[in-house]
Design an enzyme around this catalytic site. Structure first.
Site, PDB file in Angstrom:
ATOM      1  CD  GLU A 170     -19.511-101.856  -2.228  1.00  0.00           C
ATOM      2  OE1 GLU A 170     -20.048-102.466  -3.169  1.00  0.00           O
ATOM      3  OE2 GLU A 170     -18.533-102.297  -1.602  1.00  0.00           O
ATOM      4  CG  ASP A 187     -22.830-107.903  -9.008  1.00  0.00           C
ATOM      5  OD1 ASP A 187     -22.197-108.027  -7.942  1.00  0.00           O
ATOM      6  OD2 ASP A 187     -23.059-106.805  -9.550  1.00  0.00           O
ATOM      7  CE1 TYR A 191     -14.003-105.281  -3.466  1.00  0.00           C
ATOM      8  CE2 TYR A 191     -15.403-103.372  -3.085  1.00  0.00           C
ATOM      9  CZ  TYR A 191     -15.248-104.735  -3.192  1.00  0.00           C
ATOM     10  OH  TYR A 191     -16.331-105.559  -3.032  1.00  0.00           O
TER      11      TYR A 191
END
Ligand SMILES: Cc1ncc(COP(=O)(O)O)c(C=O)c1O
Lengths: 242, 405
Positions: free
Chosen positions: A31, A42, A154
Site C-alpha cells: 500500500e 489516521d 478492506y
C-alpha cells in the site's frame, strides 16, 4: 496475504527503497500512501509521517513518478484521501496510477454513496477501487460494499483511526468473519494490527492483513529502512505459520 | 425603489436526498461514520417534524438563551456612513453569540438519540463555550477540540469552557487552528460514534449537518424578517450582510430573506476567502469551495479572527454563490480592526471580530450602499476579543503576528 504500507515521502529520501525491500521480504502487495494535509482516518503515527513528507515537498506527482521507477512484480495499491484524486481529476488520477504501475486505490473518505463517479473512471482505466467495510455497517450494507469492491474488500479492523493497539480489537476478527460470510472476494483487514502475533491471529479468518503504523513508528523512533524491512520479514514468517 | 416581486419558492430549499445543494455538499466520510450520519439524519427529520421537539427547542431559546434578540437601529453610525444600519443582536444571546441556537438544537437531539457525550471543535471558542453550556444544562459530558494557536489567543473562552465542566483538548497538528480542531473532533467521533454526538459548529461537514445547522439557526432570519417588517413598514432591508467562516450565522439570517428582494452579502476574511478563490474541493465531509494548492492539499487560512480562520466554507454558500443568489466579498484584518473600533465608538457596541468583518465591508462599500437600508447580523459580542485587540493596538509582536495584510 501481507500488505505492508509505505508513506510516499517518508523517510524523506529513502522511502522508495522500502518498496523493493518489502517485496523482497515477502510482501504480497504494498500500500503506497500519498500524503494528504488532513488525514482524518489516521492516528498520530501516520499523521506525523505524512506531515514530515509534506514538509519536505512530497506531492502526488513526485510520489507516483518514484513508484513508477520501482522494480517490483507484486500489486501496488495507492492509499490517499479523495481530494487528491478530485483535484487532479478522476480520469487523470486513474491514468497516472496506471502509468505508475499501481493497480488499485483506497480512498477512505469516499464511502459507497459517493464513490460512483470515481469508480467509473477507475474501472475504465483498470484501477481496482478497494472499498472499506466498517464494523458499524449492517450486513445489508456490507453486501453492497463488497459488491462494489474491486480487487479485495478492506475490512476496517476497529471502530477508530489508524494506530497501534496493545490488544487486537475483537472487531478485527469479527469483521473478517462477517465479510467472509457474504463475499467471495478476498478479505483483507487493516487498522490496529500491530505485531506478528496479531497479524497471524487475524489471518486465521481473513485472507490478508494491512500493517502500517507499526512499520512507520519503528522509523519515526529512529529505526532504519532495513529495520522496517526486517519487521516485514518477521510478519511474513508469522503468516507462513498460519 | 424598484421591488422585484417576492416569490414564495425559496432560494434556500432543503438539500436533495444525497445532501446536495446544487453540486455541493454530500457525505464524504469514512465508512465507519456513514451509519451514524444516516441515523442522525433520520433523527433530525423526525424531531424537526415533531411539535413537541420544536416547542421544547423554542422554549429553551426563549427562557434560556434569551430570544428573541432585538434589531437595533444605529442612528449615529447611519448618519456617519450615509445609509441606514440595522443590527440583528445575536451578541445579546446567552453565551454571547449566535452559536447557542444550533447547540441547543443539537444537544436536545443528542439527548433524544440517547447519546451522553458531546464532542465539538471550536475556533474562537464561542461554539465550544456554547457546547459546554448545553452539556452542563443537559448533564452530558463534553470534550472540545481547539487549535493550539487559538487556545492562546482566546484564553478567556478556554477558561469559560473549563468552568462549565468541559474538557478542552489542544489540536497540535497542521496550522493548529479551526481546521485542525475539526480533524481531531472527527477522529474522536470515528472512535466513539456509538456513545457520542459530534456537535458540529457550522453549516459544514457531512449531510445532514449543513442543513440541520441552518435549520437550527433559521430563527435568526425568521425573527429579523418580522422585526424588519415592523421597522420598515412591511418592507425588507435592501441588503442583508453577515460574516462567513463556515457560514452558520450567514445561513441563519439569509434563510429569512432568500425569497425576498434583499441582496445577500457574505463577508470572508481576505486570508480565508474560500468562495473568493472559488476552487471546489472535498474535506471534512462535504464538497464545497476550498483553499488548496495545485495538488489538493488544504491550505492554511490566516485571519485575525479565530472564528473565521478556516480554509473551507459550508456547501450551501458555494451553491448560493454559484447561482448568484448571494454574493461574497472579503476584507483585510486592518479594515476589520477599524470597524471594530468604529462600532464601539459610535454605538457603544463592542462587536466580536467576526461580525466586524461585515461592518468593515459596509464601510468599504459605502458608495454602493448610499441611501439604502442594511441589516448586519451582529453574530457575537467582542468580550472574547478585547485582550487580543488591545495587544495588537499596543503593538505586541505576538499579537501582531495574528494579523495578515
Ligand atoms: C461571533 C461569531 N460569528 C461568526 C463566527 C463564524 O462562524 P459562522 O461562519 O459559522 O457563522 C463565529 C465562530 O466562532 C463567531 O464566534
Amino acid at each position: 496475504m501481507l500488505l505492508p504500507y509505505v508513506t510516499g515521502g517518508y523517510p524523506v529520501d529513502e522511502w522508495p527503497r522500502l518498496i523493493e525491500g518489502f517485496a523482497a521480504a515477502g510482501a504480497d502487495a504494498i500500500e503506497i500512501g500519498i500524503p494528504f494535509s488532513d488525514p482524518v482516518m489516521d492516528g498520530p503515527t501516520i499523521q506525523e509521517a505524512s506531515s514530515i513528507a509534506l514538509a519536505h515537498g512530497s506531492n502526488p506527482t513526485m510520489v507516483l513518478d518514484r513508484v513508477a521507477e520501482a522494480d517490483v512484480h507484486i500489486p501496488l495499491i495507492a492509499m490517499t484521501y479523495y481530494n487528491i484524486a478530485y483535484r487532479m481529476g478522476h480520469n487523470r488520477f486513474a491514468d497516472r496510477l496506471v502509468q505508475a504501475g499501481i493497480g488499485g486505490a483506497i480512498l477512505p473518505d469516499l464511502p459507497l454513496e459517493e464513490v460512483d463517479d470515481w469508480a467509473a473512471e477507475a474501472d475504465r482505466a483498470g484501477v481496482a477501487t478497494v472499498m472499506l467495510a466498517a464494523p458499524t455497517a449492517d450486513d445489508d450494507r456490507l453486501v453492497r460494499v463488497a459488491t462494489r469492491a474491486r480487487g479485495f474488500v478492506y475490512g476496517v479492523g476497529l471502530v477508530g483511526i489508524t494506530g497501534e493497539r496493545a490488544e487486537l480489537a475483537a472487531s478485527a476478527t469479527e469483521i473478517a468473519g462477517r465479510l467472509k460470510a457474504i463475499t467471495d472476494k478476498p478479505v483483507v483487514v487493516g487498522l490496529g494490527i500491530s505485531n506478528p502475533e496479531q497479524a497471524a491471529e487475524v489471518s486465521q479468518i481473513a485472507d490478508g492483513v494491512v500493517v502500517a503504523s507499526a512499520i512507520i513508528r519503528r522509523m519515526l523512533e529512529g529505526g532504519s529502512v532495513d529495520d522496517a524491512i526486517g519487521f516485514v520479514a518477521r510478519l511474513r514468517a508469522a503468516l507462513d505459520e498460519v | 425603489m424598484t421591488v422585484t416581486p417576492t416569490d414564495t419558492t425559496s432560494f434556500m430549499p432543503d438539500p436533495d436526498e444525497r445532501g446536495r445543494f446544487g453540486e455541493f455538499g454530500g457525505r464524504f466520510v469514512p465508512e465507519t461514520l456513514v451509519p451514524a450520519c444516516a441515523e442522525l439524519e433520520a433523527a433530525f427529520v423526525e424531531a424537526w417534524a415533531d411539535a413537541a421537539f420544536t416547542q421544547e427547542f423554542h422554549e429553551l431559546l426563549r427562557t434560556y438563551a434569551g430570544r428573541p434578540c432585538p434589531v437595533t437601529v444605529c442612528s449615529r453610525l447611519s448618519s456617519q456612513l450615509g445609509f441606514r444600519v440595522l443590527l440583528k443582536r445575536e451578541d445579546l444571546n446567552h453565551t454571547g453569540s449566535h452559536k447557542i441556537n444550533n447547540v441547543l438544537g443539537q444537544a436536545l437531539l443528542a439527548k433524544r438519540m440517547g447519546k451522553k457525550r458531546l464532542v465539538a471543535e471550536t475556533g474562537a471558542g464561542q461554539h465550544g463555550v456554547a457546547s459546554a453550556t448545553a452539556a452542563a444544562l443537559m448533564g452530558m459530558d463534553c470534550v472540545v477540540y481547539m487549535g493550539e494557536v487559538d487556545i492562546k489567543r482566546q484564553a478567556l473562552n478556554v477558561f469559560r469552557m473549563r468552568l462549565l465542566g468541559a474538557e478542552v483538548r489542544s489540536a497540535m497538528s497542521g496550522s493548529r487552528t479551526l481546521k485542525d480542531a475539526v480533524n481531531e473532533a472527527m477522529r474522536d467521533w470515528v472512535a466513539t460514534v456509538a456513545t457520542t454526538h459530534y456537535c458540529l459548529g457550522s453549516v459544514m461537514g457531512p449531510h445532514p449537518y449543513p442543513w440541520m445547522v441552518r435549520e437550527f439557526h433559521r430563527v435568526i432570519g425568521d425573527e429579523a424578517r418580522a422585526q424588519c417588517a415592523e421597522l420598515l413598514d412591511g418592507e425588507v432591508p435592501d441588503y442583508v450582510v453577515a460574516c462567513v467562516g463556515g457560514g452558520s450565522n450567514a445561513a441563519g439570517i439569509f434563510s429569512g430573506f432568500a425569497d425576498t428582494r434583499a441582496r445577500l452579502v457574505g463577508v470572508e476574511p481576505a486570508g480565508g476567502a474560500a468562495i473568493g478563490r472559488a476552487v471546489p474541493g472535498v474535506v471534512h465531509g462535504s464538497k464545497s469551495y476550498l483553499m488548496q494548492d495545485e495538488f489538493g492539499q488544504v491550505q492554511e487560512a490566516h485571519s485575525v479572527s479565530a472564528g473565521l480562520d478556516y480554509p473551507g466554507v459550508g456547501p450551501e454558500h458555494a451553491h448560493l454563490a454559484q447561482i448568484g443568489r448571494a454574493r461574497y466579498e472579503s476584507v483585510t484584518d486592518a479594515e476589520v480592526l477599524d470597524a471594530f473600533e468604529l462600532l464601539s465608538h459610535t454605538e457603544g457596541i463592542i462587536p466580536a471580530l467576526e461580525p466586524a468583518h461585515g461592518l468593515a465591508w459596509m464601510v468599504k462599500a459605502k458608495d454602493e450602499l448610499a441611501g439604502s437600508t442594511v441589516l448586519l447580523n451582529m453574530s457575537g459580542r467582542g468580550d472574547k476579543d478585547v485582550a487580543q485587540v488591545q495587544a495588537i493596538l499596543d503593538g505586541d509582536p505576538e499579537a501582531l503576528s495574528t494579523m495578515r495584510p
